[in-house]
Motif scaffolding. Sequence first.
Motif, mmCIF file in Angstrom:
data_model
loop_
_atom_site.group_PDB
_atom_site.id
_atom_site.type_symbol
_atom_site.label_atom_id
_atom_site.label_comp_id
_atom_site.label_asym_id
_atom_site.label_seq_id
_atom_site.Cartn_x
_atom_site.Cartn_y
_atom_site.Cartn_z
ATOM 1 N N HIS A 160 15.522 3.826 34.616
ATOM 2 C CA HIS A 160 14.712 3.338 33.414
ATOM 3 C C HIS A 160 13.141 3.471 33.669
ATOM 4 O O HIS A 160 12.757 4.153 35.019
ATOM 5 C CB HIS A 160 14.900 1.850 33.738
ATOM 6 C CG HIS A 160 14.679 1.184 35.095
ATOM 7 N ND1 HIS A 160 13.145 0.751 35.492
ATOM 8 C CD2 HIS A 160 15.132 0.941 36.074
ATOM 9 C CE1 HIS A 160 13.083 0.427 36.717
ATOM 10 N NE2 HIS A 160 14.275 0.389 37.025
ATOM 11 N N SER A 161 12.479 3.359 32.845
ATOM 12 C CA SER A 161 11.002 3.598 32.773
ATOM 13 C C SER A 161 10.335 2.694 33.755
ATOM 14 O O SER A 161 10.964 1.544 34.124
ATOM 15 C CB SER A 161 10.367 3.383 31.395
ATOM 16 O OG SER A 161 10.336 2.380 30.833
ATOM 17 N N LEU A 174 12.624 3.016 18.584
ATOM 18 C CA LEU A 174 12.867 2.734 19.758
ATOM 19 C C LEU A 174 13.744 4.017 20.607
ATOM 20 O O LEU A 174 14.129 4.723 19.867
ATOM 21 C CB LEU A 174 13.849 1.421 19.805
ATOM 22 C CG LEU A 174 13.240 0.203 19.386
ATOM 23 C CD1 LEU A 174 14.487 -0.798 19.271
ATOM 24 C CD2 LEU A 174 12.529 -0.253 20.521
ATOM 25 N N PRO A 175 13.517 4.053 21.841
ATOM 26 C CA PRO A 175 14.170 5.144 22.377
ATOM 27 C C PRO A 175 15.812 5.078 22.384
ATOM 28 O O PRO A 175 16.170 3.878 22.065
ATOM 29 C CB PRO A 175 13.950 5.120 23.876
ATOM 30 C CG PRO A 175 13.370 3.434 24.203
ATOM 31 C CD PRO A 175 12.700 3.240 22.747
ATOM 32 N N ASP A 176 16.594 6.014 22.656
ATOM 33 C CA ASP A 176 18.219 6.039 22.432
ATOM 34 C C ASP A 176 18.594 4.641 22.987
ATOM 35 O O ASP A 176 19.737 4.174 22.657
ATOM 36 C CB ASP A 176 18.652 7.213 22.934
ATOM 37 C CG ASP A 176 18.412 8.298 22.022
ATOM 38 O OD1 ASP A 176 18.101 8.124 20.637
ATOM 39 O OD2 ASP A 176 18.605 9.554 22.411
ATOM 40 N N CYS A 177 18.233 4.301 24.091
ATOM 41 C CA CYS A 177 18.735 3.236 24.905
ATOM 42 C C CYS A 177 17.671 2.479 25.564
ATOM 43 O O CYS A 177 16.595 2.995 26.132
ATOM 44 C CB CYS A 177 19.618 3.781 26.026
ATOM 45 S SG CYS A 177 20.613 2.449 26.875
ATOM 46 N N CYS A 178 17.614 1.144 25.414
ATOM 47 C CA CYS A 178 16.716 0.500 25.943
ATOM 48 C C CYS A 178 16.927 -1.084 26.062
ATOM 49 O O CYS A 178 17.900 -1.541 25.308
ATOM 50 C CB CYS A 178 15.433 0.548 25.237
ATOM 51 S SG CYS A 178 15.287 0.190 23.699
ATOM 52 N N GLU A 215 12.834 1.007 28.736
ATOM 53 C CA GLU A 215 13.532 2.253 28.270
ATOM 54 C C GLU A 215 14.599 2.665 29.403
ATOM 55 O O GLU A 215 14.233 2.379 30.650
ATOM 56 C CB GLU A 215 12.826 3.540 27.880
ATOM 57 C CG GLU A 215 13.694 4.744 27.719
ATOM 58 C CD GLU A 215 12.986 6.096 27.311
ATOM 59 O OE1 GLU A 215 13.441 7.354 26.652
ATOM 60 O OE2 GLU A 215 11.643 6.021 27.498
ATOM 61 N N PHE A 217 16.964 5.474 30.740
ATOM 62 C CA PHE A 217 17.150 6.896 30.688
ATOM 63 C C PHE A 217 18.635 7.290 30.652
ATOM 64 O O PHE A 217 19.332 6.856 31.606
ATOM 65 C CB PHE A 217 16.503 7.647 31.730
ATOM 66 C CG PHE A 217 15.040 7.289 31.828
ATOM 67 C CD1 PHE A 217 14.329 7.255 30.657
ATOM 68 C CD2 PHE A 217 14.258 7.161 33.027
ATOM 69 C CE1 PHE A 217 12.923 7.294 30.660
ATOM 70 C CE2 PHE A 217 12.971 6.727 33.243
ATOM 71 C CZ PHE A 217 12.167 6.820 31.954
#
Length: 218
Positions: A160-161, A174-178, A215, A217
């Motif tokens: 994750h970020s 939004l990012p693809d997954c968060c 986010e 990843f």
Amino acid sequence: MEYKFIGEIFEEGKRLFIKVPFNVWEVCEKKGNIPAKVVVNGFDYECKLIPKGNGTYYIPVTKTDYKNISASEELRISFQMISELSRINKNSPYSLENPIRRIDTIKVLEDTKEGLCCQGCIAMLSGEPFEKVADLMGNKKGQGSMSKVIETLNYYGIAHSNKMVYTLKEGDKLPDCCIVNSKGHLMVFFKGKFYDSDRGILQDFELSKITGFLEIFL
């Protein structure tokens, strides 16, 4: 770096603390709640140093920790700053190189307890049963927090970020997954859909209601 000093435990507001005898802002060059590994008379534990203003910090001491400390009038104290608390991920069998799974789908949860959205998000991302995640994080309302969510993501080796993003403007994507925070309620966003452990799959959600996201990843 390890910081050492002699101190004592005192009570304030029915809680126990140790006062750091120097200006933490100046000496450690850190501000805010600071994760640290603390050693008191040979007993070590992790906690977050609590800011009291102008560089003054208190080290919290729980009643359980106090029972484990060989107490005396003078205590030998040291602490080292750490990147995060590891109460959950300390003995994890997973890592970033060996995550619990590759996140390519999200399965919405059923029969979860209301108020356990943090645990619900982790269960959906990890693929673990909700009950197992709740046992790991705590299964009572109010036991979840973003810091505990991040600890548990690390436990499962889910990348994750480093920090939440709070500046989401109209037109942003939004990012693809968060993990999405909507005024304290957490949901998983995955490839265009919102997965809510309380309400199921939401095809749409107003971005103005999102107060931040972390986010994940893929």
